[in-house]
Write a protein that holds these residues in place. Sequence first.
Motif, PDB file in Angstrom:
ATOM      1  N   LEU A 107       0.829  -1.204   0.000  1.00 15.41           N
ATOM      2  CA  LEU A 107       0.000   0.000   0.000  1.00 15.41           C
ATOM      3  C   LEU A 107       0.866   1.257   0.000  1.00 15.41           C
ATOM      4  O   LEU A 107       0.591   2.218  -0.728  1.00 15.41           O
ATOM      5  N   ALA A 108       1.910   1.257   0.828  1.00 15.19           N
ATOM      6  CA  ALA A 108       2.804   2.417   0.868  1.00 15.19           C
ATOM      7  C   ALA A 108       3.514   2.606  -0.473  1.00 15.19           C
ATOM      8  O   ALA A 108       3.692   3.742  -0.934  1.00 15.19           O
ATOM      9  N   HIS A 109       3.895   1.511  -1.108  1.00 12.24           N
ATOM     10  CA  HIS A 109       4.553   1.602  -2.417  1.00 12.24           C
ATOM     11  C   HIS A 109       3.608   2.201  -3.458  1.00 12.24           C
ATOM     12  O   HIS A 109       4.002   3.093  -4.232  1.00 12.24           O
TER      13      HIS A 109
ATOM     14  N   SER B 191      -4.250   8.083  -3.757  1.00 13.85           N
ATOM     15  CA  SER B 191      -2.973   8.068  -3.060  1.00 13.85           C
ATOM     16  C   SER B 191      -3.070   8.772  -1.715  1.00 13.85           C
ATOM     17  O   SER B 191      -2.533   8.296  -0.703  1.00 13.85           O
ATOM     18  N   GLU B 192      -3.781   9.886  -1.670  1.00 11.43           N
ATOM     19  CA  GLU B 192      -3.956  10.609  -0.410  1.00 11.43           C
ATOM     20  C   GLU B 192      -4.730   9.778   0.609  1.00 11.43           C
ATOM     21  O   GLU B 192      -4.385   9.764   1.804  1.00 11.43           O
ATOM     22  N   GLU B 193      -5.756   9.088   0.151  1.00 16.03           N
ATOM     23  CA  GLU B 193      -6.537   8.256   1.071  1.00 16.03           C
ATOM     24  C   GLU B 193      -5.710   7.077   1.578  1.00 16.03           C
ATOM     25  O   GLU B 193      -5.820   6.684   2.748  1.00 16.03           O
ATOM     26  N   LEU B 194      -4.877   6.490   0.728  1.00 17.84           N
ATOM     27  CA  LEU B 194      -4.018   5.401   1.179  1.00 17.84           C
ATOM     28  C   LEU B 194      -3.006   5.890   2.210  1.00 17.84           C
ATOM     29  O   LEU B 194      -2.732   5.193   3.205  1.00 17.84           O
ATOM     30  N   ILE B 195      -2.456   7.094   2.010  1.00 22.13           N
ATOM     31  CA  ILE B 195      -1.519   7.662   2.978  1.00 22.13           C
ATOM     32  C   ILE B 195      -2.211   7.881   4.318  1.00 22.13           C
ATOM     33  O   ILE B 195      -1.660   7.564   5.381  1.00 22.13           O
ATOM     34  N   ARG B 196      -3.424   8.385   4.279  1.00 20.13           N
ATOM     35  CA  ARG B 196      -4.146   8.610   5.531  1.00 20.13           C
ATOM     36  C   ARG B 196      -4.444   7.290   6.228  1.00 20.13           C
ATOM     37  O   ARG B 196      -4.342   7.189   7.459  1.00 20.13           O
ATOM     38  N   THR B 197      -4.811   6.270   5.472  1.00 19.46           N
ATOM     39  CA  THR B 197      -5.079   4.961   6.082  1.00 19.46           C
ATOM     40  C   THR B 197      -3.824   4.397   6.736  1.00 19.46           C
ATOM     41  O   THR B 197      -3.875   3.866   7.856  1.00 19.46           O
ATOM     42  N   LEU B 198      -2.683   4.516   6.071  1.00 16.00           N
ATOM     43  CA  LEU B 198      -1.433   4.043   6.648  1.00 16.00           C
ATOM     44  C   LEU B 198      -1.071   4.837   7.906  1.00 16.00           C
ATOM     45  O   LEU B 198      -0.547   4.281   8.880  1.00 16.00           O
TER      46      LEU B 198
END
Length: 297
Positions: free
Chosen positions: A177-179, A189-196
């Motif tokens: 996910l981070a990759h 991408s912003e939503e994935l960063i927030r989830t991480l």
Amino acid sequence: MDNLNTLILIAAGCVAIALPLLAFAFTARPGVARQQTLRNLNRGIRASAAVDGPELTGGGLIALARSLTPIAAIRWLDTLLSRAGRPAAWPLERVIVAKLVLTASGIGAGFLLAATSPGPRMFVLAIASATIAWATPELLLYSRGQERRQKIQEQLPDSMDQLTIAVEAGLGFEAALAHVARQTTGPLSEELIRTLQDIQVGRPRQVAYADLAERTQVQDLGRFVRAINQAETNGISIARVLSTQSREMRIKRRQRAEEKAMQIPVKVIFPLILFILPVLFIVVLGPAVINMIAAFS
């Protein structure tokens, strides 16, 4: 006459109060301490991915707007802001103040209309202007959220392919996910960063994934989150789930494209009937009609 002058004075007062409030709404910023805290929390990511909570901080104008705005409306605005990606230029405080200012401006304009031309029609127009002014922030945020949702829907199949390749290459799911979040741009991408980030601060993974689906309101992403949570609960291979979900999303993308292609003939009918066919009739039948009128006259 006295009543008319009173209404004009009230309307002018509402407009005079609304103009400086509107200027404040466009120029005000949250407190210095809160800005520094947000910068520390969001260091290393884009400003548009900043997380802004539902708490309201600020001076007396924000407190006034907070007291005049119902709790349900504040929660709904916070939900719309979350779905719109929480634009850094429009925190919740500014939206609430802008909502109050627009409503005051709408009421003032309505009073002016009713005062210049008294009557039931102008009274209804004044109420309509105030209502439209009250609902303008929600409409703008809803439109922004719909555009963002559409972008996430378009980016999801390609991101799922990258995620599947990364997991099959040996990365863990969170590392994959981070990759994907680093290699892509846009709202997904912003939503994935927030989830991480939620996972890093101690939030359970399943809850963080469920919040991701709730914020985006994308059906395919929600289906993917449920499949991932079930796979972790039942011990199913994540790579197999990702491969299946990626294939299904590609099929759904092709089906959506075919559906839009099938809708084109139906959408073309109305412009064809209203604009193109009348012009053709005039060009083809116009000379014959003119000759018939000249012959019978």
